[in-house]
Design a protein around this motif. Structure first.
Motif, PDB file in Angstrom:
ATOM      1  N   LEU A   1      23.999   6.475  28.732  1.00 22.17           N
ATOM      2  CA  LEU A   1      23.463   5.653  27.649  1.00 22.17           C
ATOM      3  C   LEU A   1      21.997   5.379  27.941  1.00 22.17           C
ATOM      4  O   LEU A   1      21.669   4.759  28.964  1.00 22.17           O
ATOM      5  CB  LEU A   1      24.255   4.341  27.564  1.00 22.17           C
ATOM      6  N   LEU A   2      21.105   5.836  27.069  1.00 22.95           N
ATOM      7  CA  LEU A   2      19.658   5.697  27.275  1.00 22.95           C
ATOM      8  C   LEU A   2      19.105   4.631  26.338  1.00 22.95           C
ATOM      9  O   LEU A   2      19.218   4.752  25.111  1.00 22.95           O
ATOM     10  CB  LEU A   2      18.957   7.032  27.022  1.00 22.95           C
ATOM     11  N   LEU A   3      18.509   3.594  26.904  1.00 21.36           N
ATOM     12  CA  LEU A   3      18.022   2.454  26.134  1.00 21.36           C
ATOM     13  C   LEU A   3      16.505   2.345  26.225  1.00 21.36           C
ATOM     14  O   LEU A   3      15.952   2.211  27.317  1.00 21.36           O
ATOM     15  CB  LEU A   3      18.679   1.170  26.657  1.00 21.36           C
TER      16      LEU A   3
ATOM     17  N   CYS B   1      33.950   9.465  26.783  1.00 23.43           N
ATOM     18  CA  CYS B   1      33.673   9.665  28.209  1.00 23.43           C
ATOM     19  C   CYS B   1      34.504   8.702  29.049  1.00 23.43           C
ATOM     20  O   CYS B   1      34.741   7.558  28.648  1.00 23.43           O
ATOM     21  CB  CYS B   1      32.188   9.427  28.497  1.00 23.43           C
ATOM     22  N   ASN B   2      34.925   9.155  30.208  1.00 23.05           N
ATOM     23  CA  ASN B   2      35.698   8.266  31.079  1.00 23.05           C
ATOM     24  C   ASN B   2      34.836   7.521  32.097  1.00 23.05           C
ATOM     25  O   ASN B   2      35.323   6.659  32.818  1.00 23.05           O
ATOM     26  CB  ASN B   2      36.809   9.044  31.791  1.00 23.05           C
ATOM     27  N   ARG B   3      33.556   7.875  32.165  1.00 25.00           N
ATOM     28  CA  ARG B   3      32.598   7.172  33.013  1.00 25.00           C
ATOM     29  C   ARG B   3      31.268   7.111  32.283  1.00 25.00           C
ATOM     30  O   ARG B   3      30.819   8.117  31.741  1.00 25.00           O
ATOM     31  CB  ARG B   3      32.426   7.883  34.357  1.00 25.00           C
ATOM     32  N   VAL B   4      30.642   5.922  32.281  1.00 23.50           N
ATOM     33  CA  VAL B   4      29.387   5.745  31.547  1.00 23.50           C
ATOM     34  C   VAL B   4      28.345   5.080  32.438  1.00 23.50           C
ATOM     35  O   VAL B   4      28.632   4.088  33.121  1.00 23.50           O
ATOM     36  CB  VAL B   4      29.595   4.893  30.279  1.00 23.50           C
ATOM     37  N   PHE B   5      27.140   5.640  32.426  1.00 26.34           N
ATOM     38  CA  PHE B   5      25.981   5.051  33.092  1.00 26.34           C
ATOM     39  C   PHE B   5      25.055   4.478  32.032  1.00 26.34           C
ATOM     40  O   PHE B   5      24.856   5.088  30.976  1.00 26.34           O
ATOM     41  CB  PHE B   5      25.215   6.108  33.890  1.00 26.34           C
ATOM     42  N   ALA B   6      24.477   3.327  32.296  1.00 27.43           N
ATOM     43  CA  ALA B   6      23.459   2.747  31.421  1.00 27.43           C
ATOM     44  C   ALA B   6      22.100   2.935  32.085  1.00 27.43           C
ATOM     45  O   ALA B   6      21.903   2.538  33.239  1.00 27.43           O
ATOM     46  CB  ALA B   6      23.730   1.273  31.181  1.00 27.43           C
ATOM     47  N   ILE B   7      21.180   3.564  31.358  1.00 27.38           N
ATOM     48  CA  ILE B   7      19.863   3.914  31.896  1.00 27.38           C
ATOM     49  C   ILE B   7      18.814   3.401  30.915  1.00 27.38           C
ATOM     50  O   ILE B   7      18.768   3.839  29.766  1.00 27.38           O
ATOM     51  CB  ILE B   7      19.739   5.439  32.060  1.00 27.38           C
ATOM     52  N   GLY B   8      17.981   2.454  31.351  1.00 29.70           N
ATOM     53  CA  GLY B   8      17.052   1.843  30.415  1.00 29.70           C
ATOM     54  C   GLY B   8      15.647   1.700  30.957  1.00 29.70           C
ATOM     55  O   GLY B   8      15.422   1.638  32.170  1.00 29.70           O
ATOM     56  N   LEU B   9      14.700   1.640  30.027  1.00 35.05           N
ATOM     57  CA  LEU B   9      13.283   1.485  30.347  1.00 35.05           C
ATOM     58  C   LEU B   9      12.781   0.154  29.808  1.00 35.05           C
ATOM     59  O   LEU B   9      12.983  -0.155  28.630  1.00 35.05           O
ATOM     60  CB  LEU B   9      12.481   2.640  29.734  1.00 35.05           C
TER      61      LEU B   9
ATOM     62  N   LEU C   1      12.462  -3.248  28.419  1.00 36.71           N
ATOM     63  CA  LEU C   1      13.518  -4.063  27.810  1.00 36.71           C
ATOM     64  C   LEU C   1      14.848  -3.333  27.882  1.00 36.71           C
ATOM     65  O   LEU C   1      15.899  -3.954  28.093  1.00 36.71           O
ATOM     66  CB  LEU C   1      13.169  -4.388  26.354  1.00 36.71           C
ATOM     67  N   GLY C   2      14.820  -2.005  27.726  1.00 37.11           N
ATOM     68  CA  GLY C   2      16.050  -1.218  27.839  1.00 37.11           C
ATOM     69  C   GLY C   2      16.671  -1.329  29.215  1.00 37.11           C
ATOM     70  O   GLY C   2      17.895  -1.334  29.365  1.00 37.11           O
ATOM     71  N   GLY C   3      15.839  -1.425  30.253  1.00 35.39           N
ATOM     72  CA  GLY C   3      16.353  -1.635  31.598  1.00 35.39           C
ATOM     73  C   GLY C   3      17.017  -2.989  31.737  1.00 35.39           C
ATOM     74  O   GLY C   3      18.062  -3.130  32.385  1.00 35.39           O
ATOM     75  N   ALA C   4      16.406  -4.003  31.130  1.00 34.33           N
ATOM     76  CA  ALA C   4      17.002  -5.338  31.146  1.00 34.33           C
ATOM     77  C   ALA C   4      18.335  -5.343  30.395  1.00 34.33           C
ATOM     78  O   ALA C   4      19.310  -5.955  30.844  1.00 34.33           O
ATOM     79  CB  ALA C   4      16.031  -6.337  30.521  1.00 34.33           C
ATOM     80  N   LEU C   5      18.392  -4.649  29.271  1.00 31.57           N
ATOM     81  CA  LEU C   5      19.643  -4.548  28.517  1.00 31.57           C
ATOM     82  C   LEU C   5      20.707  -3.815  29.323  1.00 31.57           C
ATOM     83  O   LEU C   5      21.885  -4.178  29.293  1.00 31.57           O
ATOM     84  CB  LEU C   5      19.396  -3.836  27.183  1.00 31.57           C
ATOM     85  N   ALA C   6      20.297  -2.768  30.038  1.00 34.55           N
ATOM     86  CA  ALA C   6      21.251  -2.017  30.861  1.00 34.55           C
ATOM     87  C   ALA C   6      21.841  -2.905  31.949  1.00 34.55           C
ATOM     88  O   ALA C   6      23.050  -2.871  32.220  1.00 34.55           O
ATOM     89  CB  ALA C   6      20.563  -0.796  31.473  1.00 34.55           C
ATOM     90  N   LEU C   7      21.008  -3.723  32.584  1.00 32.21           N
ATOM     91  CA  LEU C   7      21.490  -4.628  33.618  1.00 32.21           C
ATOM     92  C   LEU C   7      22.408  -5.700  33.024  1.00 32.21           C
ATOM     93  O   LEU C   7      23.452  -6.032  33.600  1.00 32.21           O
ATOM     94  CB  LEU C   7      20.307  -5.288  34.329  1.00 32.21           C
ATOM     95  N   TYR C   8      22.025  -6.223  31.881  1.00 32.59           N
ATOM     96  CA  TYR C   8      22.856  -7.251  31.239  1.00 32.59           C
ATOM     97  C   TYR C   8      24.197  -6.652  30.818  1.00 32.59           C
ATOM     98  O   TYR C   8      25.246  -7.291  30.964  1.00 32.59           O
ATOM     99  CB  TYR C   8      22.131  -7.830  30.028  1.00 32.59           C
TER     100      TYR C   8
END
Length: 248
Positions: free
Chosen positions: A21-23, A85-93, A95-102
Motif C-alpha cells: 500500500l503506497l501512500l 493479499c494475505n500479507r500487506v505492507f504500508a509504505i508512505g511518504l 504525511l503518507g508515512g504518518a498515515l502508514a504508521l497510524y
C-alpha cells in the motif's frame, strides 16, 4: 466530484499474494509513488496507491476535508488489498508515512515503511495554524527541494496549501504521537539529511517512540524531501524491497 488532475490518478497493479500500500504526501498525489510502485510490481508484488481525500483535484477540495478523511482513504485501500493479499505492507511518504504508521497501530500489517515522516510536538505551531486560517486561508508553497530536475518537472501536486488543512495535519500528528507505542509490526524509517521540509532529526524521535521490537533507520545523503523521486531513489527502492522480502 471534481475532476482528477492529469497524472494524479490512483493506481493498482495486480501481482502476487503480498500487497504494498503506497501512500502519498500532503498536497501531493500518487504520482510521487509511481516509480516505486512500478519497481515493486516488477518484483511480483500487488501494489495499490490510492488518492487521499481532497487531493489531486482542486485545492479547495482539500480545504473541505480533515485528517479522518485522509485516514479513511488509507483504510479503504488497505481493505481492498486485504481482499486479494494475505500479507500487506504500508509504505508512505511524509504525511503518507504518518498515515502508514497510524494504520500500523490500528490494523494488522506485515510491516511499515515511513519515509520523510513528520512528527510535530510543539503546540505553538497548532496555535498559529488555528489563528492564521481565519486570516490567510491559502498559502502559496515555496520552491521544492527536489534535487533531480527531471523529477521536479514531472511533479503533480497543489501549488497552494490550505491553512485549515495544515491545522488538520498537526492535529493528526498529535494523535499519531499518542499511538506510536502501539505499532508492533516491523518498521523501516528512511529520511534524507538534506530534507528541507521535515527536520531530519524527527526520524530518531519517531524511532524511540515506536512499540516495535523490529525497527530500523536508514539515512540518505543527497535527496530532498521527496525521496521516492529524487537522486537516491534506486538505493531507496532496493532498501524497501529488501525490507519487504525479509519480512515475507
Amino acid at each position: 466530484m471534481s475532476k482528477i488532475m492529469p497524472g494524479a490518478e490512483p493506481f493498482f497493479c495486480q501481482g502476487g499474494p503480498v500487497g504494498c500500500l503506497l501512500l502519498h504526501g500532503f498536497t501531493a498525489t500518487p504520482q510521487e509513488m509511481q516509480r516505486l510502485g512500478r519497481f515493486l510490481a516488477d518484483h511480483g508484488y500487488t501494489v495499490h496507491a490510492p488518492l487521499l481525500a481532497g487531493h489531486g483535484t482542486r485545492v479547495q477540495d482539500l480545504n473541505g476535508t480533515d485528517w479522518h478523511d485522509w485516514y479513511q482513504s488509507a483504510l479503504n485501500a488497505w481493505q481492498r488489498l486485504g481482499c486479494q493479499c494475505n500479507r500487506v505492507f504500508a509504505i508512505g511518504l511524509s504525511l503518507g508515512g504518518a498515515l502508514a504508521l497510524y494504520l500500523g497501530a490500528q490494523v494488522t500489517l506485515r510491516g511499515v515503511v515511513a519515509m520523510a515522516t513528520p512528527l510535530v510536538l510543539d503546540a505553538k505551531f497548532l496555535w498559529m495554524a488555528r489563528l492564521l486560517k481565519h486570516v490567510i486561508p491559502y498559502r502559496k508553497k515555496g520552491p521544492s527541494d527536489i534535487r533531480d530536475s527531471a523529477a521536479l518537472a514531472r511533479r503533480v501536486a497543489y501549488d497552494h496549501t490550505p491553512t485549515r488543512s495544515t491545522e488538520q495535519v498537526l492535529l493528526f500528528l498529535r494523535q499519531l504521537n499518542l499511538t506510536l507505542h502501539e505499532v508492533r509490526a516491523p518498521v523501516l524509517l528512511i529520511h534524507s539529511r538534506q530534507d528541507a521540509t521535515v527536520d531530519p532529526q524527527t526520524m530518531p524521535r519517531i524511532y524511540e517512540r515506536l512499540g516495535s521490537d523490529d525497527k530500523h533507520m536508514q539515512w540518505l545523503d543527497h535527496s530532498g524531501h521527496i525521496v521516492t523521486d529524487d537522486r537516491e531513489r534506486e538505493q531507496l527502492y532496493r532498501a524497501i524491497l529488501e525490507f519487504v522480502e525479509r519480512h515475507t
